[in-house]
Scaffold this motif. Structure first.
Motif, PDB file in Angstrom:
ATOM      1  N   ALA A 197      10.403   2.494  -4.223  1.00  0.00           N
ATOM      2  CA  ALA A 197       9.264   3.392  -4.467  1.00  0.00           C
ATOM      3  C   ALA A 197       9.208   4.545  -3.476  1.00  0.00           C
ATOM      4  CB  ALA A 197       7.969   2.595  -4.420  1.00  0.00           C
ATOM      5  N   GLY A 198      10.031   4.470  -2.420  1.00  0.00           N
ATOM      6  CA  GLY A 198      10.054   5.551  -1.437  1.00  0.00           C
ATOM      7  C   GLY A 198       9.033   5.399  -0.331  1.00  0.00           C
ATOM      8  N   ALA A 199       8.603   4.168  -0.066  1.00  0.00           N
ATOM      9  CA  ALA A 199       7.639   3.939   1.010  1.00  0.00           C
ATOM     10  C   ALA A 199       8.246   4.343   2.348  1.00  0.00           C
ATOM     11  CB  ALA A 199       7.224   2.469   1.043  1.00  0.00           C
ATOM     12  N   SER A 200       7.415   4.885   3.230  1.00  0.00           N
ATOM     13  CA  SER A 200       7.915   5.299   4.538  1.00  0.00           C
ATOM     14  C   SER A 200       7.120   4.695   5.687  1.00  0.00           C
ATOM     15  CB  SER A 200       7.889   6.829   4.662  1.00  0.00           C
ATOM     16  OG  SER A 200       6.571   7.319   4.501  1.00  0.00           O
ATOM     17  N   THR A 201       5.846   4.451   5.472  1.00  0.00           N
ATOM     18  CA  THR A 201       5.027   3.883   6.536  1.00  0.00           C
ATOM     19  C   THR A 201       3.797   3.240   5.925  1.00  0.00           C
ATOM     20  OG1 THR A 201       4.010   4.339   8.700  1.00  0.00           O
ATOM     21  CG2 THR A 201       3.636   5.948   6.952  1.00  0.00           C
ATOM     22  N   GLY A 202       3.062   2.496   6.747  1.00  0.00           N
ATOM     23  CA  GLY A 202       1.886   1.810   6.233  1.00  0.00           C
ATOM     24  C   GLY A 202       0.768   1.775   7.244  1.00  0.00           C
ATOM     25  N   GLU A 203      -0.379   1.265   6.812  1.00  0.00           N
ATOM     26  CA  GLU A 203      -1.558   1.198   7.661  1.00  0.00           C
ATOM     27  C   GLU A 203      -2.228  -0.166   7.516  1.00  0.00           C
ATOM     28  OE1 GLU A 203      -4.131   4.327   6.422  1.00  0.00           O
ATOM     29  OE2 GLU A 203      -2.757   5.934   7.008  1.00  0.00           O
ATOM     30  N   LEU A 204      -2.849  -0.609   8.583  1.00  0.00           N
ATOM     31  CA  LEU A 204      -3.685  -1.798   8.555  1.00  0.00           C
ATOM     32  C   LEU A 204      -5.116  -1.371   8.289  1.00  0.00           C
ATOM     33  CD1 LEU A 204      -4.250  -4.851   9.153  1.00  0.00           C
ATOM     34  CD2 LEU A 204      -4.569  -4.169  11.551  1.00  0.00           C
ATOM     35  N   VAL A 205      -5.780  -2.042   7.355  1.00  0.00           N
ATOM     36  CA  VAL A 205      -7.185  -1.779   7.059  1.00  0.00           C
ATOM     37  C   VAL A 205      -7.940  -3.094   7.211  1.00  0.00           C
ATOM     38  CG1 VAL A 205      -8.854  -0.915   5.384  1.00  0.00           C
ATOM     39  CG2 VAL A 205      -6.539   0.043   5.431  1.00  0.00           C
ATOM     40  N   LEU A 206      -9.033  -3.049   7.982  1.00  0.00           N
ATOM     41  CA  LEU A 206      -9.869  -4.235   8.193  1.00  0.00           C
ATOM     42  C   LEU A 206     -11.281  -3.918   7.687  1.00  0.00           C
ATOM     43  CD1 LEU A 206      -8.687  -5.120  11.824  1.00  0.00           C
ATOM     44  CD2 LEU A 206      -7.920  -6.154   9.685  1.00  0.00           C
ATOM     45  N   PRO A 207     -11.498  -4.061   6.387  1.00  0.00           N
ATOM     46  CA  PRO A 207     -12.783  -3.639   5.805  1.00  0.00           C
ATOM     47  C   PRO A 207     -13.906  -4.636   6.068  1.00  0.00           C
ATOM     48  CG  PRO A 207     -11.433  -4.645   4.123  1.00  0.00           C
ATOM     49  CD  PRO A 207     -10.587  -4.613   5.372  1.00  0.00           C
ATOM     50  N   VAL A 208     -15.112  -4.107   6.052  1.00  0.00           N
ATOM     51  CA  VAL A 208     -16.325  -4.928   6.099  1.00  0.00           C
ATOM     52  C   VAL A 208     -17.286  -4.332   5.080  1.00  0.00           C
ATOM     53  CG1 VAL A 208     -16.089  -5.615   8.513  1.00  0.00           C
ATOM     54  CG2 VAL A 208     -17.283  -3.492   7.950  1.00  0.00           C
ATOM     55  N   PRO A 209     -18.287  -5.080   4.635  1.00  0.00           N
ATOM     56  CA  PRO A 209     -19.259  -4.514   3.685  1.00  0.00           C
ATOM     57  C   PRO A 209     -19.842  -3.206   4.213  1.00  0.00           C
ATOM     58  CG  PRO A 209     -19.578  -6.880   3.864  1.00  0.00           C
ATOM     59  CD  PRO A 209     -18.562  -6.510   4.913  1.00  0.00           C
ATOM     60  N   GLY A 210     -19.777  -2.184   3.387  1.00  0.00           N
ATOM     61  CA  GLY A 210     -20.268  -0.875   3.785  1.00  0.00           C
ATOM     62  C   GLY A 210     -19.213   0.032   4.379  1.00  0.00           C
ATOM     63  N   GLU A 232     -12.349  -4.822  -3.302  1.00  0.00           N
ATOM     64  CA  GLU A 232     -13.032  -6.105  -3.505  1.00  0.00           C
ATOM     65  C   GLU A 232     -12.202  -7.261  -2.964  1.00  0.00           C
ATOM     66  OE1 GLU A 232     -14.689  -8.878  -7.198  1.00  0.00           O
ATOM     67  OE2 GLU A 232     -14.296  -6.750  -7.521  1.00  0.00           O
ATOM     68  N   ALA A 233     -10.909  -7.242  -3.257  1.00  0.00           N
ATOM     69  CA  ALA A 233     -10.033  -8.316  -2.767  1.00  0.00           C
ATOM     70  C   ALA A 233      -9.892  -8.256  -1.253  1.00  0.00           C
ATOM     71  CB  ALA A 233      -8.666  -8.202  -3.427  1.00  0.00           C
ATOM     72  N   ALA A 234      -9.767  -7.047  -0.709  1.00  0.00           N
ATOM     73  CA  ALA A 234      -9.615  -6.899   0.737  1.00  0.00           C
ATOM     74  C   ALA A 234     -10.867  -7.346   1.479  1.00  0.00           C
ATOM     75  CB  ALA A 234      -9.295  -5.448   1.082  1.00  0.00           C
ATOM     76  N   LEU A 235     -12.029  -7.057   0.925  1.00  0.00           N
ATOM     77  CA  LEU A 235     -13.275  -7.511   1.544  1.00  0.00           C
ATOM     78  C   LEU A 235     -13.344  -9.034   1.557  1.00  0.00           C
ATOM     79  CD1 LEU A 235     -15.961  -5.038   0.158  1.00  0.00           C
ATOM     80  CD2 LEU A 235     -15.420  -5.430   2.565  1.00  0.00           C
ATOM     81  N   GLY A 236     -12.796  -9.654   0.530  1.00  0.00           N
ATOM     82  CA  GLY A 236     -12.835 -11.106   0.441  1.00  0.00           C
ATOM     83  C   GLY A 236     -12.079 -11.792   1.552  1.00  0.00           C
ATOM     84  N   VAL A 237     -10.982 -11.184   2.011  1.00  0.00           N
ATOM     85  CA  VAL A 237     -10.179 -11.793   3.074  1.00  0.00           C
ATOM     86  C   VAL A 237     -10.292 -11.045   4.399  1.00  0.00           C
ATOM     87  CG1 VAL A 237      -8.533 -12.748   1.428  1.00  0.00           C
ATOM     88  CG2 VAL A 237      -8.097 -10.493   2.407  1.00  0.00           C
ATOM     89  N   GLY A 238     -10.903  -9.854   4.368  1.00  0.00           N
ATOM     90  CA  GLY A 238     -11.129  -9.100   5.588  1.00  0.00           C
ATOM     91  C   GLY A 238      -9.985  -8.238   6.054  1.00  0.00           C
TER      92      GLY A 238
END
Length: 256
Positions: A63-76, A89-95
């Motif tokens: 797909a040509g990916a080159s880099t990535g990021e970590l996201v740690l979501p919380v409600p809001g 929604e899925a990311a909020l479920g596991v944090g």
């Protein structure tokens, strides 16, 4: 994200990435969240048998990916996840989630059985990055958070209810599995991650009730209010440290 980015830039071998995954689970499986993403990434979709992480790496490369990021979501606060939708929604479920904005993909890890971690691949729309926080700013914020965390323990009178609070905090920090990192991992990023783990342990102990303790609703709210800024500082510091590691490792690999 650190290992994947290092591999994408030639700073780590695919086998090294796969070996590093064993820290978090004995078995990793991969599946796409919907048929459109499955077709675009050439991965199994809903109703199909899951595949392994080696095929995910190959899909990211195609797909040509080159880099990535970590996201740690919380409600809001789901910045970096493209707003409301299946991914956030899925990311909020596991944090947590790993995103690759360059190819419009997000990955969410979720334990599905003992020793089994499933990575679900989602479409990231729009494929925008999360808030950028310089590691120096995050480190400064974490130092302030460490002082505030100590003050919070005093103001919440945690020590009186939990005389072994220091031992509890130390046990939480030392009980974490040793995370393997690629060669060349920047020391500053490692230092920030370690300090973030220490503040997170303080927050975890201060947020929990001592065995047999009776805590009023007002005291619980006051405790949550006092600890919320500390949790935010930990999230920002961890994301900034990973972003710095990705940047340094990618830049170093590209220069060779």
């Amino acid at each position: 994200m650190v290992w994947t980015s290092a591999w994408l830039h030639g700073a780590a071998a695919a086998d090294d990435v796969l070996d590093a995954l064993q820290t978090w689970a004995e078995l990793h499986e991969v599946i796409a969240a919907d048929h459109g993403t499955a077709t675009a990434m050439d991965l199994p979709g809903p109703g199909d048998a899951a595949t392994g992480p080696a095929l995910l790496l190959a899909a990211l490369r195609r797909a040509g990916a080159s880099t990535g990021e970590l996201v740690l979501p919380v409600p809001g606060d789901v910045r970096g996840l493209g707003g409301r939708g299946p991914l956030s929604e899925a990311a909020l479920g596991v944090g947590e989630a790993a995103t690759l904005p360059g190819i419009g993909v997000g990955l969410v890890p979720e334990p599905v059985a003992e020793g089994v971690l499933r990575w679900t691949v989602y479409d990231l729309v729009p494929p925008t990055g999360s808030e950028y926080v310089p590691i120096g700013e995050a480190e400064h914020g974490l130092a302030d958070a460490m002082r505030d965390a100590t003050a919070a323990l005093v103001s919440l009178d945690v020590a009186r209810h939990r005389p072994n609070v220091r031992s509890e905090i130390e046990a939480l920090v030392t009980g974490q599995p040793a995370t393997p990192w690629p060669a060349g991992m920047p020391p500053r990023a490692l230092r920030v991650l370690q300090r973030a783990a220490e503040v997170a342990a303080i927050v975890a102990v201060a947020a929990s009730d001592a065995p047999g303790a009776a805590v009023s609703a007002s005291a619980t709210r006051a405790r949550a209010d006092a600890l919320r800024p500390l949790s935010t500082a930990v999230r920002r510091a961890r994301c900034a440290a990973i972003a710095e590691a990705v940047r340094v490792l990618s830049d170093h690999a590209d220069q060779h």
